[in-house]
Structures are given as C-alpha cells and as structure tokens.
Design a protein around this motif. Structure first.
Motif, PDB file in Angstrom:
ATOM      1  N   UNK A   1      25.320  65.420  21.400  1.00 29.77           N
ATOM      2  CA  UNK A   1      25.727  65.143  22.781  1.00 29.77           C
ATOM      3  C   UNK A   1      26.036  63.654  22.873  1.00 29.77           C
ATOM      4  N   UNK A   2      26.818  63.286  23.853  1.00 30.75           N
ATOM      5  CA  UNK A   2      27.206  61.884  24.000  1.00 30.75           C
ATOM      6  C   UNK A   2      26.858  61.373  25.381  1.00 30.75           C
ATOM      7  N   UNK A   3      26.671  60.078  25.434  1.00 36.27           N
ATOM      8  CA  UNK A   3      26.386  59.408  26.704  1.00 36.27           C
ATOM      9  C   UNK A   3      26.922  57.983  26.614  1.00 36.27           C
ATOM     10  N   UNK A   4      27.653  57.572  27.623  1.00 31.80           N
ATOM     11  CA  UNK A   4      28.154  56.195  27.679  1.00 31.80           C
ATOM     12  C   UNK A   4      27.047  55.301  28.241  1.00 31.80           C
ATOM     13  N   UNK A   5      26.815  54.193  27.557  1.00 30.68           N
ATOM     14  CA  UNK A   5      25.778  53.253  27.983  1.00 30.68           C
ATOM     15  C   UNK A   5      26.302  51.836  27.863  1.00 30.68           C
TER      16      UNK A   5
ATOM     17  N   UNK B   1      27.017  56.698  22.907  1.00 34.19           N
ATOM     18  CA  UNK B   1      25.832  56.969  22.112  1.00 34.19           C
ATOM     19  C   UNK B   1      25.749  58.457  21.808  1.00 34.19           C
ATOM     20  N   UNK B   2      25.302  58.769  20.599  1.00 32.36           N
ATOM     21  CA  UNK B   2      25.207  60.148  20.133  1.00 32.36           C
ATOM     22  C   UNK B   2      23.741  60.527  19.944  1.00 32.36           C
ATOM     23  N   UNK B   3      23.405  61.734  20.398  1.00 28.20           N
ATOM     24  CA  UNK B   3      22.073  62.304  20.202  1.00 28.20           C
ATOM     25  C   UNK B   3      22.251  63.692  19.609  1.00 28.20           C
ATOM     26  N   UNK B   4      21.298  64.101  18.786  1.00 29.89           N
ATOM     27  CA  UNK B   4      21.395  65.426  18.174  1.00 29.89           C
ATOM     28  C   UNK B   4      20.865  66.476  19.157  1.00 29.89           C
TER      29      UNK B   4
END
Length: 112
Positions: free
Chosen positions: A61-65, A76-79
């Motif tokens: 999943x991705x999130x802009x920070x 940013x990438x999270x599994x």
C-alpha cells in the motif's frame, strides 16, 4: 559482474517485498538498502515499475508523506497481508531453488 535482466526481474519482486516487510520505506531508500546488502546494481528507473506492479497486485500500500528533509512529499510503501503471504511463497521457492543450484554447483566443482 552484471546479472542478466531476466534473472533480476525474477528476483526484484521478492527482494523489494522483503525490504518493505522490514518497515515502511520509499523508493530511493529501497535502492540504498539494496546497495547496502550488496544486491546487484539496479537503476532508479527499474525499481518504480516493480513498486507499481506490487501495488496493483495488492502486495503493498502507498501513502504520501512530507519529507523529513523538507523536500517534496514522498510515496511511502508498506507491505499488506497478501504481500506477506507472497513474500513467504517467494522465500520458500527461493530456498528450494537455491538449495538445488548449490547442490548442482558443488557437483560441478567435484567433477573438475
């Protein structure tokens, strides 16, 4: 020594999932971590299509920070749960393949 593109393509998904499983990270940091682990050199341009593909498959999943350094926002990438499952499948396949290759190479050395 360079590694063929076909070999790298098969390994990059698992390598990147393994790094992301260690904690949230962004693209450039992934490249740096691969270098730290003595992974064969890959270009900046080859990592982002892999990240995009992993995202489309639902493995990350991705999130802009906001950047820690005050620069532009970073992705940013999270599994994900399915990413962890895929990483376990990759790990098992890699262990099986690696064992076979090591056995084969030892038998080649013994024959010399």
């Amino acid at each position: 020594m360079t590694v063929s593109n076909q070999m790298m393509k098969g390994l990059l998904d698992g390598a990147i999932l393994g790094l992301i499983a260690q904690g949230e990270t962004y693209g450039y940091e992934i490249l740096e971590k691969l270098k730290e682990k003595d992974f064969p050199e890959i270009s900046d341009g080859s990592i982002y299509p892999v990240l995009l593909r992993l995202g489309k498959k639902g493995y990350v999943s991705t999130q802009m920070k906001k950047s820690d350094t005050g620069g532009p926002k970073r992705k940013y990438y999270s599994i994900t749960g399915s990413g962890l499952e895929e990483l376990e499948i990759f790990r098992n396949k890699w262990t099986y393949l690696n064992r076979g290759m090591n056995n084969l190479m030892r038998s080649v050395e013994d024959a010399e």
